[in-house]
Design a protein around this motif. Sequence first.
Motif, PDB file in Angstrom:
ATOM      1  N   UNK A  20       0.889  -1.200   0.053  1.00 24.94           N
ATOM      2  CA  UNK A  20      -0.101   0.056   0.059  1.00 24.94           C
ATOM      3  C   UNK A  20       0.871   1.221   0.050  1.00 24.94           C
ATOM      4  N   UNK A  21       1.987   1.364   1.015  1.00 21.61           N
ATOM      5  CA  UNK A  21       2.592   2.596   0.975  1.00 21.61           C
ATOM      6  C   UNK A  21       3.538   2.572  -0.450  1.00 21.61           C
ATOM      7  N   UNK A  22       4.116   1.531  -0.759  1.00 23.12           N
ATOM      8  CA  UNK A  22       4.623   1.447  -2.342  1.00 23.12           C
ATOM      9  C   UNK A  22       3.734   2.074  -3.364  1.00 23.12           C
ATOM     10  N   UNK A  23       2.670   1.779  -3.399  1.00 21.32           N
ATOM     11  CA  UNK A  23       1.752   2.052  -4.385  1.00 21.32           C
ATOM     12  C   UNK A  23       1.256   3.452  -4.546  1.00 21.32           C
ATOM     13  N   UNK A  24       0.782   3.812  -3.057  1.00 18.85           N
ATOM     14  CA  UNK A  24       0.006   5.177  -3.103  1.00 18.85           C
ATOM     15  C   UNK A  24       0.978   5.969  -2.598  1.00 18.85           C
ATOM     16  N   UNK A  25       2.017   5.934  -1.726  1.00 17.04           N
ATOM     17  CA  UNK A  25       3.035   6.891  -1.335  1.00 17.04           C
ATOM     18  C   UNK A  25       4.031   7.276  -2.423  1.00 17.04           C
ATOM     19  N   UNK A  26       4.891   6.188  -3.102  1.00 18.17           N
ATOM     20  CA  UNK A  26       5.592   6.264  -3.758  1.00 18.17           C
ATOM     21  C   UNK A  26       5.408   5.812  -5.314  1.00 18.17           C
ATOM     22  N   UNK A  27       4.121   5.856  -5.636  1.00 15.91           N
ATOM     23  CA  UNK A  27       3.573   5.535  -7.160  1.00 15.91           C
ATOM     24  C   UNK A  27       4.346   4.443  -7.529  1.00 15.91           C
ATOM     25  N   UNK A  28       4.640   3.492  -6.932  1.00 17.09           N
ATOM     26  CA  UNK A  28       5.504   2.003  -7.506  1.00 17.09           C
ATOM     27  C   UNK A  28       4.412   1.393  -8.574  1.00 17.09           C
ATOM     28  N   UNK A  29       4.480   1.165  -9.619  1.00 18.25           N
ATOM     29  CA  UNK A  29       3.904   0.420 -10.398  1.00 18.25           C
ATOM     30  C   UNK A  29       3.521  -1.078  -9.587  1.00 18.25           C
ATOM     31  N   UNK A 105      12.409  10.044 -11.577  1.00 21.40           N
ATOM     32  CA  UNK A 105      12.521  11.303 -10.957  1.00 21.40           C
ATOM     33  C   UNK A 105      11.977  10.991  -9.265  1.00 21.40           C
ATOM     34  N   UNK A 106      12.459  11.960  -8.690  1.00 19.71           N
ATOM     35  CA  UNK A 106      12.159  12.055  -7.125  1.00 19.71           C
ATOM     36  C   UNK A 106      10.677  12.742  -6.937  1.00 19.71           C
ATOM     37  N   UNK A 107      10.323  12.580  -5.577  1.00 19.00           N
ATOM     38  CA  UNK A 107       9.053  13.249  -5.123  1.00 19.00           C
ATOM     39  C   UNK A 107       9.425  14.338  -4.644  1.00 19.00           C
ATOM     40  N   UNK A 115      14.792   9.082  -2.051  1.00 16.48           N
ATOM     41  CA  UNK A 115      13.635   8.475  -2.530  1.00 16.48           C
ATOM     42  C   UNK A 115      13.982   7.009  -2.983  1.00 16.48           C
ATOM     43  N   UNK A 116      14.947   6.580  -3.934  1.00 17.97           N
ATOM     44  CA  UNK A 116      15.176   5.487  -4.269  1.00 17.97           C
ATOM     45  C   UNK A 116      15.646   4.633  -3.235  1.00 17.97           C
ATOM     46  N   UNK A 117      16.586   5.107  -2.279  1.00 17.79           N
ATOM     47  CA  UNK A 117      16.782   4.327  -0.948  1.00 17.79           C
ATOM     48  C   UNK A 117      15.817   3.748  -0.016  1.00 17.79           C
ATOM     49  N   UNK A 118      14.620   4.813   0.087  1.00 17.34           N
ATOM     50  CA  UNK A 118      13.515   4.448   0.746  1.00 17.34           C
ATOM     51  C   UNK A 118      12.617   3.407   0.299  1.00 17.34           C
ATOM     52  N   UNK A 119      12.579   3.494  -1.064  1.00 17.12           N
ATOM     53  CA  UNK A 119      11.842   2.511  -1.933  1.00 17.12           C
ATOM     54  C   UNK A 119      12.464   1.307  -1.812  1.00 17.12           C
ATOM     55  N   UNK A 120      13.534   1.218  -1.957  1.00 18.60           N
ATOM     56  CA  UNK A 120      14.343  -0.020  -1.918  1.00 18.60           C
ATOM     57  C   UNK A 120      14.407  -0.835  -0.477  1.00 18.60           C
ATOM     58  N   UNK A 121      14.335  -0.002   0.546  1.00 23.68           N
ATOM     59  CA  UNK A 121      13.999  -0.548   1.831  1.00 23.68           C
ATOM     60  C   UNK A 121      12.600  -1.094   1.835  1.00 23.68           C
ATOM     61  N   UNK A 122      11.543  -0.369   1.340  1.00 27.84           N
ATOM     62  CA  UNK A 122      10.286  -1.037   1.351  1.00 27.84           C
ATOM     63  C   UNK A 122      10.317  -2.162   0.691  1.00 27.84           C
ATOM     64  N   UNK A 123      11.007  -2.209  -0.562  1.00 28.57           N
ATOM     65  CA  UNK A 123      11.145  -3.288  -1.616  1.00 28.57           C
ATOM     66  C   UNK A 123      11.738  -4.613  -0.602  1.00 28.57           C
ATOM     67  N   UNK A 124      12.689  -4.266  -0.070  1.00 27.34           N
ATOM     68  CA  UNK A 124      13.368  -5.462   0.505  1.00 27.34           C
ATOM     69  C   UNK A 124      12.451  -5.987   1.743  1.00 27.34           C
TER      70      UNK A 124
END
Length: 171
Positions: A20-29, A105-107, A115-124
């Motif tokens: 949910x965080x990845x999709x709605x906060x970080x607009x992850x596909x 691009x960044x938020x 942004x990339x490091x935060x998303x990477x942590x969420x992905x992991x």
Amino acid sequence: MSSIFFLVFFPFIFAFVIAFVLFFVYATPLRIPFVISLFSFCSIFLSSVLQVLLSSLQIKIKDYSTFLLTLFNSYIYSATVEEGIKLLLFYFFLHFFCPDFEKKGGIEGVSPKARDSKISIFLAMFFAACFAAFENISYVATDFRTLPIRMVTVTFLHISIAQYYLYIKAN
């Protein structure tokens, strides 16, 4: 029965929150969490296959020493095999499925690198939560009694250790 259902599926609930965080906060596909779930399931499958192959060593070690058997079961048979396969498949996922994703691009107000490091942590963490959930399902099928202790130990360990994969990759 409902408490067992909760114990088995709690990591999936945690994974859903992260998705949910990845999709709605970080607009992850949406394909990213879906593919991570598949890779996580594959890592459980590969870990199980490797553990079956290593089980013949257990029989040989058992003849020598109970202490050696305990060390083997704790550090090689389960921990090293699972974490090694999990790490390998997570890196494979990042390398082949996220190179274009990490170049976005960044938020607003957050640098692209942060942004990339935060998303990477969420992905992991998402990967590890899915891994723990699939592992819980496999343990329910084989050894139902260990599930409550696994919930408070191994499940949270899988999720909390996942962020260190990124530090290993960075160095």
